[in-house]
Design a protein around this motif. Structure first.
Motif, PDB file in Angstrom:
ATOM      1  N   GLN A  25      57.070  23.996  42.906  1.00  0.00           N
ATOM      2  CA  GLN A  25      56.764  22.870  42.035  1.00  0.00           C
ATOM      3  C   GLN A  25      55.718  21.965  42.697  1.00  0.00           C
ATOM      4  OE1 GLN A  25      60.096  20.271  41.373  1.00  0.00           O
ATOM      5  NE2 GLN A  25      59.084  19.182  39.695  1.00  0.00           N
ATOM      6  N   MET A  26      55.871  21.727  43.984  1.00  0.00           N
ATOM      7  CA  MET A  26      54.936  20.872  44.705  1.00  0.00           C
ATOM      8  C   MET A  26      53.564  21.521  44.847  1.00  0.00           C
ATOM      9  SD  MET A  26      57.489  19.388  47.592  1.00  0.00           S
ATOM     10  CE  MET A  26      56.680  17.857  47.995  1.00  0.00           C
ATOM     11  N   LEU A  27      53.534  22.841  44.971  1.00  0.00           N
ATOM     12  CA  LEU A  27      52.266  23.546  45.119  1.00  0.00           C
ATOM     13  C   LEU A  27      51.453  23.528  43.823  1.00  0.00           C
ATOM     14  CD1 LEU A  27      53.318  26.693  47.180  1.00  0.00           C
ATOM     15  CD2 LEU A  27      51.791  24.866  47.926  1.00  0.00           C
ATOM     16  N   GLY A  28      52.123  23.583  42.692  1.00  0.00           N
ATOM     17  CA  GLY A  28      51.422  23.639  41.419  1.00  0.00           C
ATOM     18  C   GLY A  28      51.017  25.063  41.074  1.00  0.00           C
ATOM     19  N   LYS A  29      50.514  25.242  39.872  1.00  0.00           N
ATOM     20  CA  LYS A  29      50.211  26.579  39.347  1.00  0.00           C
ATOM     21  C   LYS A  29      49.052  27.270  40.048  1.00  0.00           C
ATOM     22  CE  LYS A  29      51.815  25.298  34.774  1.00  0.00           C
ATOM     23  NZ  LYS A  29      51.431  25.028  33.394  1.00  0.00           N
ATOM     24  N   ASP A  30      48.072  26.499  40.502  1.00  0.00           N
ATOM     25  CA  ASP A  30      46.860  27.098  41.041  1.00  0.00           C
ATOM     26  C   ASP A  30      46.922  27.434  42.526  1.00  0.00           C
ATOM     27  OD1 ASP A  30      45.671  26.878  38.525  1.00  0.00           O
ATOM     28  OD2 ASP A  30      44.975  24.846  38.944  1.00  0.00           O
ATOM     29  N   ALA A  31      47.953  27.004  43.214  1.00  0.00           N
ATOM     30  CA  ALA A  31      48.018  27.179  44.667  1.00  0.00           C
ATOM     31  C   ALA A  31      48.636  28.503  45.086  1.00  0.00           C
ATOM     32  CB  ALA A  31      48.793  26.027  45.295  1.00  0.00           C
ATOM     33  N   GLY A  32      49.238  29.231  44.197  1.00  0.00           N
ATOM     34  CA  GLY A  32      49.914  30.469  44.570  1.00  0.00           C
ATOM     35  C   GLY A  32      51.352  30.209  44.951  1.00  0.00           C
ATOM     36  N   ALA A  33      52.253  30.792  44.216  1.00  0.00           N
ATOM     37  CA  ALA A  33      53.680  30.551  44.414  1.00  0.00           C
ATOM     38  C   ALA A  33      54.209  31.274  45.646  1.00  0.00           C
ATOM     39  CB  ALA A  33      54.454  31.001  43.184  1.00  0.00           C
ATOM     40  N   VAL A  34      55.295  30.744  46.175  1.00  0.00           N
ATOM     41  CA  VAL A  34      56.071  31.419  47.208  1.00  0.00           C
ATOM     42  C   VAL A  34      57.088  32.275  46.467  1.00  0.00           C
ATOM     43  CG1 VAL A  34      57.689  31.108  49.124  1.00  0.00           C
ATOM     44  CG2 VAL A  34      55.776  29.511  48.837  1.00  0.00           C
ATOM     45  N   THR A  35      57.134  33.557  46.785  1.00  0.00           N
ATOM     46  CA  THR A  35      58.070  34.487  46.154  1.00  0.00           C
ATOM     47  C   THR A  35      59.251  34.715  47.083  1.00  0.00           C
ATOM     48  OG1 THR A  35      56.267  35.598  44.981  1.00  0.00           O
ATOM     49  CG2 THR A  35      58.338  36.819  45.192  1.00  0.00           C
ATOM     50  N   LEU A  36      60.444  34.612  46.536  1.00  0.00           N
ATOM     51  CA  LEU A  36      61.662  34.800  47.323  1.00  0.00           C
ATOM     52  C   LEU A  36      62.243  36.178  47.074  1.00  0.00           C
ATOM     53  CD1 LEU A  36      63.989  33.741  49.104  1.00  0.00           C
ATOM     54  CD2 LEU A  36      65.006  32.783  47.015  1.00  0.00           C
ATOM     55  N   PHE A  37      62.410  36.942  48.142  1.00  0.00           N
ATOM     56  CA  PHE A  37      63.152  38.206  48.098  1.00  0.00           C
ATOM     57  C   PHE A  37      64.525  37.922  48.686  1.00  0.00           C
ATOM     58  CE2 PHE A  37      58.792  40.157  48.713  1.00  0.00           C
ATOM     59  CZ  PHE A  37      58.679  40.620  47.410  1.00  0.00           C
ATOM     60  N   THR A  38      65.566  38.476  48.101  1.00  0.00           N
ATOM     61  CA  THR A  38      66.906  38.243  48.630  1.00  0.00           C
ATOM     62  C   THR A  38      67.171  39.036  49.904  1.00  0.00           C
ATOM     63  OG1 THR A  38      67.837  39.940  47.185  1.00  0.00           O
ATOM     64  CG2 THR A  38      67.882  37.668  46.375  1.00  0.00           C
ATOM     65  N   SER A  39      66.456  40.151  50.078  1.00  0.00           N
ATOM     66  CA  SER A  39      66.708  41.005  51.241  1.00  0.00           C
ATOM     67  C   SER A  39      65.426  41.733  51.651  1.00  0.00           C
ATOM     68  CB  SER A  39      67.775  42.046  50.904  1.00  0.00           C
ATOM     69  OG  SER A  39      67.273  42.948  49.922  1.00  0.00           O
TER      70      SER A  39
END
Length: 170
Positions: free
Chosen positions: A50-64
């Motif tokens: 949310q803080m990064l915004g749409k244009d900054a590239g999201a952090v993707t979470l993998f569970t494992s």
């Protein structure tokens, strides 16, 4: 601001027992350490995105690690991977995150790779190779090369990313 948020998380959650060193070849599970609650991890990653915004590239979470390997089969992802930076994308492996402080450090570290790539482009490898001229950095880079089997350029980038995520200076 993202950097302020991550710094507050680190300052409010001092290192404790159970945070596996980046030098460890073991996953948290094999070290007998319980990972951070997956809901807390997901919530924190969502806040960062949310803080990064749409244009900054999201952090993707993998569970494992297995989920990361399935999504990124062309990469050699070790059992102890906490974060991954690849092709402009940042990934976090939740099962290897021990605390909110650990998560903040991993996100900062992987975002540092993104910053280096954005700033230096195809000159990144030559810049990190020049770090060998500094005797203190040379020792750290050589240790990273030995312990993780990395090339000099990649080991140099890893040392720089670690320094940046921990607030160190050259």
């Amino acid at each position: 601001k993202l950097e302020d948020y991550l710094q507050r998380v680190e300052l409010n959650n001092p290192p404790g027992t159970g945070v596996v060193s980046t030098k460890s070849r073991n996953s948290l599970a094999s070290a007998g350490v319980t990972p951070l609650d997956p809901n807390v991890t997901a919530s924190m990653v969502a806040k960062v995105n949310q803080m990064l915004g749409k244009d900054a590239g999201a952090v993707t979470l993998f569970t494992s690690v297995d989920e990361a390997r399935a999504a990124l089969p062309h990469l050699n992802i070790p059992d102890n991977a906490r974060g991954i930076y690849h092709d402009g994308n940042v990934f976090v492996v939740g099962s290897n995150i021990a605390s909110t402080r650990d998560l903040a450090e991993v996100i900062s570290h992987e975002r540092a790779h993104h910053g280096f790539a954005s700033l230096l482009g195809d000159k990144l490898a030559s810049v990190t190779n020049r770090l060998m001229a500094n005797p203190v950095l040379r020792k750290r880079i050589q240790e990273k090369m030995r312990s993780e089997g990395l090339s000099r350029a990649v080991a140099g980038e890893e040392v720089l990313a670690e320094m940046l995520s921990k607030g160190e200076r050259l």
